[in-house]
Design an enzyme around this catalytic site. Sequence first.
Site, PDB file in Angstrom:
ATOM      1  N   CYS B 103       0.902  -1.128   0.000  1.00  0.00           N
ATOM      2  CA  CYS B 103       0.000   0.000   0.000  1.00  0.00           C
ATOM      3  C   CYS B 103       0.955   1.194   0.000  1.00  0.00           C
ATOM      4  CB  CYS B 103      -0.844  -0.029   1.268  1.00  0.00           C
ATOM      5  SG  CYS B 103      -2.029   1.289   1.311  1.00  0.00           S
ATOM      6  N   ASN B 207      -9.641   3.487   2.914  1.00  0.00           N
ATOM      7  CA  ASN B 207      -8.918   4.766   2.993  1.00  0.00           C
ATOM      8  C   ASN B 207      -8.159   5.113   1.704  1.00  0.00           C
ATOM      9  OD1 ASN B 207      -6.905   2.899   3.205  1.00  0.00           O
ATOM     10  ND2 ASN B 207      -6.061   3.646   5.134  1.00  0.00           N
ATOM     11  N   LEU B 210      -7.879   9.180  -4.532  1.00  0.00           N
ATOM     12  CA  LEU B 210      -7.182  10.043  -5.497  1.00  0.00           C
ATOM     13  C   LEU B 210      -7.524  11.447  -5.025  1.00  0.00           C
ATOM     14  CD1 LEU B 210      -8.730   8.701  -8.805  1.00  0.00           C
ATOM     15  CD2 LEU B 210      -6.406   8.266  -8.067  1.00  0.00           C
ATOM     16  N   GLU B 211      -6.548  12.308  -4.932  1.00  0.00           N
ATOM     17  CA  GLU B 211      -6.846  13.657  -4.462  1.00  0.00           C
ATOM     18  C   GLU B 211      -6.191  14.709  -5.326  1.00  0.00           C
ATOM     19  OE1 GLU B 211      -7.543  13.426   0.262  1.00  0.00           O
ATOM     20  OE2 GLU B 211      -6.090  14.957  -0.299  1.00  0.00           O
ATOM     21  N   ASN B 334       3.723  -0.286   3.268  1.00  0.00           N
ATOM     22  CA  ASN B 334       3.505  -1.612   3.899  1.00  0.00           C
ATOM     23  C   ASN B 334       4.429  -2.593   3.193  1.00  0.00           C
ATOM     24  OD1 ASN B 334       1.364  -0.762   5.480  1.00  0.00           O
ATOM     25  ND2 ASN B 334      -0.195  -1.937   4.415  1.00  0.00           N
ATOM     26  N   PRO B 382      -0.104  11.204   3.482  1.00  0.00           N
ATOM     27  CA  PRO B 382      -1.490  11.611   3.268  1.00  0.00           C
ATOM     28  C   PRO B 382      -2.203  11.841   4.608  1.00  0.00           C
ATOM     29  CG  PRO B 382      -1.273   9.234   2.958  1.00  0.00           C
ATOM     30  CD  PRO B 382       0.106   9.762   3.248  1.00  0.00           C
ATOM     31  N   GLY B 383      -3.002  12.895   4.652  1.00  0.00           N
ATOM     32  CA  GLY B 383      -3.812  13.130   5.854  1.00  0.00           C
ATOM     33  C   GLY B 383      -5.254  12.791   5.537  1.00  0.00           C
ATOM     34  N   HIS B 408       3.503   7.561   8.134  1.00  0.00           N
ATOM     35  CA  HIS B 408       2.859   7.293   6.841  1.00  0.00           C
ATOM     36  C   HIS B 408       1.501   7.950   6.684  1.00  0.00           C
ATOM     37  CE1 HIS B 408      -0.074   4.670   8.640  1.00  0.00           C
ATOM     38  NE2 HIS B 408      -0.449   4.156   7.514  1.00  0.00           N
ATOM     39  N   LYS B 484     -13.020   8.772  -3.550  1.00  0.00           N
ATOM     40  CA  LYS B 484     -12.869   7.701  -2.565  1.00  0.00           C
ATOM     41  C   LYS B 484     -13.477   6.413  -3.093  1.00  0.00           C
ATOM     42  CE  LYS B 484     -11.236   9.105   1.463  1.00  0.00           C
ATOM     43  NZ  LYS B 484     -10.241   8.339   2.209  1.00  0.00           N
TER      44      LYS B 484
END
Lengths: 159, 485
Positions: B103, B207, B210-211, B334, B382-383, B408, B484
């Site tokens: 991941c 979780n 794409l942002e 991971n 990422p938050g 992470h 998401k």
Amino acid sequence: MSQGYEVLEHTADIGLRAFGDTLEEVFTCMALGMISLILSPDSHVSSREKKHIKVTGYDPESLMVEWLSELLFQIYSENFLLSDIQSIEIRVPEHIPADPNGYLVSATISGEKFRTETHKFDLEIKGVTYHMLKVERLDSPEEEPNHKGKWQAQVILDI
Amino acid sequence: MSNRWEGPLDKVDRFRWRIPKTYKDGMRVPGLIYMDEEHIDIIRQDKAPEQVANAAHLPGMVGASLAMPDIHWGYGFAIGGVGATRLDDGVISPGGVGFDINCGVRLLKTNLSEEDVRPYLDKLVDRLFRNIPSGVGSKGTLVLTKYEISEVLEKGAAWAVEKGYGRPRDLDMTEERGCMKGAKANKVSDRAYKRGMPQLGTLGSGNHFLEIQVIDELFDKDIAEKLGLSEDQVVMMIHSGSRGLGHQVCTDYLKTMERAVRKYDINIPDRQLACAPLNSPEGKDYFAAMAAAANYAWANRQVMMHLARQTFGEIFKRRPEDLGMDLIYDVAHNIAKIEEHVVDEKNLRVCVHRKGATRAFPPGHPDIPEEYSDIGQPVLVPGDMGRASYLLVGTEKALQETFGSSCHGAGRLMSRTAAKKTTSGMSVQSKLRDKGIIVKAASRGVLAEEAPEAYKDVNEVVRVCHEAGISLRVARMRPMGVVKG
């Protein structure tokens, strides 16, 4: 049989606890609990197809992990959604040597292939963990709070 | 039932807390948790520190069983856990990697500003959602044969580039150049192949996201400039893993490891830490299969990035190359990797398990892209979808103290069921819209589970990493549009 399982909270994952008067009942309830997490509540799964599955394990705990992992494979890879457990039999070895195939579950499951018109996935379960895993016979089930059977199992699923 | 952890946490300094080796019989090394004084009590709220102590039991562990500031309760290792084992007498554990092998996160830039993108944002999010399959059991437009999957497993992201999904330079900017050595396609089961065949180029659920983000603060202007980043610039982040194929590899090898633990008589306090000696057939097979799944994940993110570039091209009616959509970096969070580190003042090759932790190598390290040799390896954090994500760089201190690792993500604070009880998907979506963030998801349930308040504050997690010196802040990105699963 009333719904013999409940959902447990876990920070990053999700857990299930199942109950039953026999080991077979606990395995059945856990399987039904897991499919209820995976599918949206309005997904109706018919029992038009049947499949026979067999898995083995060292002990009741590893047997539970193998059982649920097998069902996840059926669901996500074979696209076979579970509606019910038609019959289930668990073989418990007489001696308990370290035999990875000592415990065996043999079951006929019913269900049908995933169809986008009638089925919707709610949750992707990545795998079945050994974390906080329990399959136990209760010595005095009456003394357990909210007891629902002589056997109890607990599993944490990675989501 | 209280899950509060009451074990010993000895303060080493403002950011380091030790679980002494004497806490539990069988611990081979102490535990070491990175956290500041104000937040240390949060990590006592569940059993994550116990998992740090449990991982310290693994044969061959060196240094310390580490936990990054985004530590939270997982299975096997805590999430945010890092542990290194010796190659000659140490073990490898799928519980130190997780079900979602490799991941990870990638970040690519654009030459667009917030003002350029804002008028097209709705359309862009919509089109990304349509072009990149997401959601539970999502299937891609690419349906591969078994032979093609075996190529993906051994070639990783390079397979995708060969097929036209991206450019050769993308590989230079990917950890391990998108292909882990030692991967063997024949160590991956038919079952895993079956799960992976229809899923390449799909986001998945939970979780993963794409942002579209905009850089809203720069902490180190020199490094940002070297990366070609400035304030108000739009970037894109992709967070996904090895999908069903990786999940099945982990499932298969957990079974193998259950047997190996008995065969090699290994004592572990938690069955989820089941493992095998690195030099045993079981350990070697797992490593080869895990590396293959990691390669699948790199190909997966590579294909999705290509689809995202094309989508930007469609919306802005320009060629993706003219939109400056270069990959900044891709990290795995991971994974288990063979790396060389200094242990007790000697160079030692070890197997570093990073379970929810990012590699953070310093400037000059041979394993990072040449272009970054004077700034260090980009660390992507990422938050949650309401706050921010970060770009940091690795440091010498990380290499010395944490086997070159950093945090992470934000780390969950609330369980998914608890999050669903406190909010609804509709409400999350409308609250984010009020803040100018457009969100589209395959399922409303996921939106509630992924509500910003279900996460720790990523700003704090990153600040601790920065102040402890295990990676340095470069830029903060604010979300504008989110897809998401």
